[in-house]
Write a protein that holds these residues in place. Structure first.
Motif, PDB file in Angstrom:
ATOM      1  N   PHE A 158       0.829  -1.320  -0.085  1.00  0.00           N
ATOM      2  CA  PHE A 158      -0.127   0.010  -0.033  1.00  0.00           C
ATOM      3  C   PHE A 158       0.785   1.187  -0.007  1.00  0.00           C
ATOM      4  O   PHE A 158       0.667   2.309  -0.687  1.00  0.00           O
ATOM      5  CB  PHE A 158      -0.997   0.020   1.226  1.00  0.00           C
ATOM      6  CG  PHE A 158      -1.810   1.036   1.320  1.00  0.00           C
ATOM      7  CD1 PHE A 158      -3.063   1.231   0.677  1.00  0.00           C
ATOM      8  CD2 PHE A 158      -1.454   2.246   2.198  1.00  0.00           C
ATOM      9  CE1 PHE A 158      -3.775   2.410   0.703  1.00  0.00           C
ATOM     10  CE2 PHE A 158      -2.114   3.394   2.244  1.00  0.00           C
ATOM     11  CZ  PHE A 158      -3.438   3.368   1.480  1.00  0.00           C
ATOM     12  N   TRP A 159       1.676   1.337   0.895  1.00  0.00           N
ATOM     13  CA  TRP A 159       2.278   2.516   1.013  1.00  0.00           C
ATOM     14  C   TRP A 159       3.602   2.675  -0.015  1.00  0.00           C
ATOM     15  O   TRP A 159       3.645   3.917  -0.334  1.00  0.00           O
ATOM     16  CB  TRP A 159       3.214   2.672   2.647  1.00  0.00           C
ATOM     17  CG  TRP A 159       2.156   2.807   3.564  1.00  0.00           C
ATOM     18  CD1 TRP A 159       1.678   1.926   4.467  1.00  0.00           C
ATOM     19  CD2 TRP A 159       1.599   4.075   3.999  1.00  0.00           C
ATOM     20  NE1 TRP A 159       0.945   2.658   5.312  1.00  0.00           N
ATOM     21  CE2 TRP A 159       0.700   3.825   4.866  1.00  0.00           C
ATOM     22  CE3 TRP A 159       1.604   5.355   3.448  1.00  0.00           C
ATOM     23  CZ2 TRP A 159      -0.129   4.737   5.684  1.00  0.00           C
ATOM     24  CZ3 TRP A 159       0.840   6.336   3.848  1.00  0.00           C
ATOM     25  CH2 TRP A 159       0.094   5.970   5.143  1.00  0.00           C
ATOM     26  N   ALA A 160       3.972   1.558  -0.639  1.00  0.00           N
ATOM     27  CA  ALA A 160       5.032   1.984  -1.596  1.00  0.00           C
ATOM     28  C   ALA A 160       4.691   2.225  -2.817  1.00  0.00           C
ATOM     29  O   ALA A 160       5.404   2.631  -3.941  1.00  0.00           O
ATOM     30  CB  ALA A 160       5.822   0.304  -1.685  1.00  0.00           C
ATOM     31  N   GLU A 421      14.525   1.138   1.039  1.00  0.00           N
ATOM     32  CA  GLU A 421      13.491   0.459   1.819  1.00  0.00           C
ATOM     33  C   GLU A 421      12.511   0.304   0.553  1.00  0.00           C
ATOM     34  O   GLU A 421      11.889  -0.948   0.409  1.00  0.00           O
ATOM     35  CB  GLU A 421      12.701   1.317   2.651  1.00  0.00           C
ATOM     36  CG  GLU A 421      11.388   0.812   3.325  1.00  0.00           C
ATOM     37  CD  GLU A 421      10.801   1.669   4.248  1.00  0.00           C
ATOM     38  OE1 GLU A 421       9.735   1.199   4.720  1.00  0.00           O
ATOM     39  OE2 GLU A 421      11.411   2.864   4.474  1.00  0.00           O
ATOM     40  N   TRP A 422      12.214   1.141  -0.210  1.00  0.00           N
ATOM     41  CA  TRP A 422      11.388   0.965  -1.556  1.00  0.00           C
ATOM     42  C   TRP A 422      11.734  -0.123  -2.312  1.00  0.00           C
ATOM     43  O   TRP A 422      10.886  -1.311  -2.771  1.00  0.00           O
ATOM     44  CB  TRP A 422      11.137   2.049  -2.340  1.00  0.00           C
ATOM     45  CG  TRP A 422      10.197   2.067  -3.288  1.00  0.00           C
ATOM     46  CD1 TRP A 422       8.664   2.253  -3.201  1.00  0.00           C
ATOM     47  CD2 TRP A 422      10.315   1.467  -4.775  1.00  0.00           C
ATOM     48  NE1 TRP A 422       8.148   2.095  -4.283  1.00  0.00           N
ATOM     49  CE2 TRP A 422       9.040   1.648  -5.181  1.00  0.00           C
ATOM     50  CE3 TRP A 422      11.425   1.118  -5.540  1.00  0.00           C
ATOM     51  CZ2 TRP A 422       8.783   1.078  -6.655  1.00  0.00           C
ATOM     52  CZ3 TRP A 422      11.019   0.764  -6.762  1.00  0.00           C
ATOM     53  CH2 TRP A 422       9.937   0.848  -7.450  1.00  0.00           C
ATOM     54  N   LEU A 423      13.226  -0.395  -2.734  1.00  0.00           N
ATOM     55  CA  LEU A 423      13.751  -1.365  -3.609  1.00  0.00           C
ATOM     56  C   LEU A 423      13.387  -2.807  -2.928  1.00  0.00           C
ATOM     57  O   LEU A 423      13.363  -3.895  -3.611  1.00  0.00           O
ATOM     58  CB  LEU A 423      15.080  -1.215  -4.029  1.00  0.00           C
ATOM     59  CG  LEU A 423      15.429   0.077  -5.126  1.00  0.00           C
ATOM     60  CD1 LEU A 423      16.961   0.356  -4.778  1.00  0.00           C
ATOM     61  CD2 LEU A 423      14.889  -0.506  -6.390  1.00  0.00           C
ATOM     62  N   LYS A 424      13.575  -2.884  -1.424  1.00  0.00           N
ATOM     63  CA  LYS A 424      13.248  -4.097  -0.946  1.00  0.00           C
ATOM     64  C   LYS A 424      11.787  -4.909  -1.120  1.00  0.00           C
ATOM     65  O   LYS A 424      11.622  -5.790  -1.443  1.00  0.00           O
ATOM     66  CB  LYS A 424      13.574  -4.114   0.660  1.00  0.00           C
ATOM     67  CG  LYS A 424      14.950  -3.712   0.830  1.00  0.00           C
ATOM     68  CD  LYS A 424      15.232  -3.838   2.562  1.00  0.00           C
ATOM     69  CE  LYS A 424      16.487  -3.491   2.574  1.00  0.00           C
ATOM     70  NZ  LYS A 424      16.852  -3.094   4.275  1.00  0.00           N
ATOM     71  N   ILE A 425      10.716  -3.847  -1.392  1.00  0.00           N
ATOM     72  CA  ILE A 425       9.532  -4.037  -1.575  1.00  0.00           C
ATOM     73  C   ILE A 425       9.353  -4.450  -2.944  1.00  0.00           C
ATOM     74  O   ILE A 425       8.825  -5.376  -3.327  1.00  0.00           O
ATOM     75  CB  ILE A 425       8.737  -2.860  -1.014  1.00  0.00           C
ATOM     76  CG1 ILE A 425       8.700  -2.506   0.432  1.00  0.00           C
ATOM     77  CG2 ILE A 425       7.219  -2.947  -1.536  1.00  0.00           C
ATOM     78  CD1 ILE A 425       7.934  -1.400   0.837  1.00  0.00           C
ATOM     79  N   LYS A 426      10.090  -3.603  -3.670  1.00  0.00           N
ATOM     80  CA  LYS A 426      10.237  -4.065  -5.123  1.00  0.00           C
ATOM     81  C   LYS A 426      10.652  -5.333  -5.448  1.00  0.00           C
ATOM     82  O   LYS A 426      10.124  -6.224  -6.310  1.00  0.00           O
ATOM     83  CB  LYS A 426      10.916  -3.056  -5.827  1.00  0.00           C
ATOM     84  CG  LYS A 426      11.296  -3.392  -7.647  1.00  0.00           C
ATOM     85  CD  LYS A 426      10.193  -2.908  -8.418  1.00  0.00           C
ATOM     86  CE  LYS A 426      10.662  -3.121 -10.002  1.00  0.00           C
ATOM     87  NZ  LYS A 426       9.307  -2.918 -10.821  1.00  0.00           N
ATOM     88  N   ALA A 427      11.767  -5.861  -4.668  1.00  0.00           N
ATOM     89  CA  ALA A 427      12.264  -7.215  -4.744  1.00  0.00           C
ATOM     90  C   ALA A 427      11.167  -8.155  -4.344  1.00  0.00           C
ATOM     91  O   ALA A 427      11.169  -9.486  -4.865  1.00  0.00           O
ATOM     92  CB  ALA A 427      13.638  -7.401  -4.043  1.00  0.00           C
ATOM     93  N   LYS A 428      10.426  -8.048  -3.412  1.00  0.00           N
ATOM     94  CA  LYS A 428       9.402  -8.894  -2.838  1.00  0.00           C
ATOM     95  C   LYS A 428       8.288  -9.065  -3.832  1.00  0.00           C
ATOM     96  O   LYS A 428       7.856 -10.316  -4.017  1.00  0.00           O
ATOM     97  CB  LYS A 428       8.749  -8.129  -1.597  1.00  0.00           C
ATOM     98  CG  LYS A 428       7.886  -9.143  -0.872  1.00  0.00           C
ATOM     99  CD  LYS A 428       7.246  -8.425   0.280  1.00  0.00           C
ATOM    100  CE  LYS A 428       6.242  -9.290   1.057  1.00  0.00           C
ATOM    101  NZ  LYS A 428       5.611  -8.412   2.259  1.00  0.00           N
TER     102      LYS A 428
END
Length: 447
Positions: A158-160, A421-428
């Motif tokens: 949601f936040w990303a 932090e955003w790139l970790k969510i992208k990777a997920k």
């Protein structure tokens, strides 16, 4: 098999122009059929630069996802597909006393695009950005799954997505909160300011009285006149406040008639002389405003001119928007304005606002001062912008990615350290970079 067509595509600034394979999405099945290739979702194309273009890859045109799904007239909660625009919402719900909570400078923005850029308006310091009106959304991921995302469910996703430039998936539907209104008018006040100090003082004086504020400042003013212009503040007009002649049309909608600019103006028409004429006209109009004004003029004045972006010629333009913190930054703000005035790059329009608290991960706003400037594209500008970026960075500021065209990767990472932090969510959610665009490759938002 969905048909793809190779077309030339750009953002609203007509820079850069590239070739992209365009696909029209009409439903969720269409969307699922294209996620085996590199793709970016695109709405009405009002991001200014390379946010929704995809060089020799695919752009999924989402304006066909344009159905209203549900509405609660007691709460103002609307569920709709992501290709619905703010204009669509206004046309249907303003006559029923409901209006979008957050409005930028144009109503030609889709809900998906509003989320991707976390749009903001003249009341960010009081109402925040678009995330504040979104309750949840559904999104198609790279693996073909459709997830629901909210503050409670899949909250990282949601936040990303707010400020995430569409790089985590294709938003399909959203539930948003509309605002109850009595009229479609605003009660406003214009304040002439002679320099930057007067402008900041006036903003402080009216901050608690008016929810909406924006200032036009003279892009050619120097020295003691630096930052001079007109501050406009306003609130939504209540029915009992309207003069008698407006009460009969208290919920008036905008007209669809426009003054169309049918062709690109020649490049030689954009110079310091024409800039001064334009800005004198703007000063007169801003300083001679009526007390009560319709939302079309208050929020969306340029929407009344069709294809106004052609006024900058075929070479295109950029809208450069930055925000810097308020505290102890007046001298930095003056230095930035002085460098713009002396750059020789002919800024045509400067819009100044105050912003409230930061939200989201890659969302642009934080508490401070923001300035948006239109620059016609030129080789001189390309050399000047990195210097301007450095001044913004030195002032602990950052640029609005929804409008950026020229920021380099290293400066971006310094302006947005939360990108890790955003790139970790992208990777997920998208480890294979299915969702990609020109700006993602330029700024390193692909893995």
């Amino acid at each position: 098999m969905i048909k793809k067509k190779l077309i030339k595509l750009s953002g609203w600034g007509n820079y850069p122009v590239i070739e992209t394979y365009a696909v029209n999405l009409k439903n969720q099945t269409d969307a699922k059929d294209i996620i085996d290739e590199e793709v970016i979702a695109r709405g009405l194309g009002r991001s200014y630069a390379d946010q929704a273009i995809n060089d020799n890859r695919t752009a999924a045109l989402c304006i066909g996802l344009n159905k209203f799904l549900a509405f609660d007239d007691t709460t103002g909660i609307l569920e709709c597909e992501a290709g619905i625009s703010l204009e669509d919402i206004i046309n249907v719900f303003a006559p029923r006393n409901w209006f979008p909570m957050i409005c930028p400078g144009t109503k030609f923005v889709t809900i998906g695009g509003a989320i991707a850029n976390d749009i903001h308006g003249k009341a960010h310091h009081s109402d925040g950005s678009f995330v504040n009106c979104v309750l949840s959304f559904s999104i198609l991921l790279a693996d073909g799954k459709i997830l629901n995302a909210s503050r409670e469910e899949n909250s990282d996703l949601f936040w990303a997505n707010f400020g995430g430039l569409g790089l985590l998936g294709i938003i399909l539907t959203a539930k948003i909160q509309l605002k109850k209104i009595e009229t479609t008018y605003f009660k406003q006040k214009a304040i002439k300011v002679n320099n930057l100090d007067e402008l900041l003082s006036a903003l402080n004086d009216y901050d608690k009285t008016f929810n909406y504020s924006v200032a036009w400042i003279d892009p050619s003013a120097k020295n003691g006149k630096l930052g001079s212009g007109v501050l406009t503040v306003g609130n939504r007009a209540l029915y009992n406040e309207l003069p008698k002649k407006l009460k009969s049309k208290a919920l008036k909608l905008h007209t669809n008639k426009k003054i169309n600019l049918p062709f690109y103006l020649p490049d030689f028409a954009l110079n310091n002389f024409t800039s001064k004429i334009l800005n004198r006209a703007i000063f007169y109009m801003q300083n001679s405003q009526k007390e009560f004004v319709h939302y079309e003029k208050f929020f969306f004045p340029l929407d009344m001119i069709g294809n106004w972006n052609k006024g900058y010629g075929k070479r295109g333009f950029i809208q450069y928007q930055f925000v810097i913190p308020k505290d102890d930054n007046i001298e930095n703000l003056k230095a930035i304005l002085e460098s713009i005035v002396s750059s020789g790059c002919t800024p045509f329009l400067n819009v100044f606002k105050i912003m409230g608290k930061a939200q989201g991960i890659l969302s642009f706003p934080f508490e401070g001062y923001t300035l948006a400037i239109d620059f016609p594209m030129s080789e001189k500008l390309k050399k000047f912008i990195p210097q301007l970026d450095k001044k913004v960075l030195d002032a602990n500021g950052r640029l609005y990615l929804g409008k950026d065209a020229l920021l380099d990767r290293n400066t971006f990472r310094k302006m947005y350290p939360q990108a890790e932090e955003w790139l970790k969510i992208k990777a997920k959610y998208d480890p294979d970079n299915i969702f990609t665009s020109n700006i993602s490759r330029r700024l390193g938002l692909t893995l």
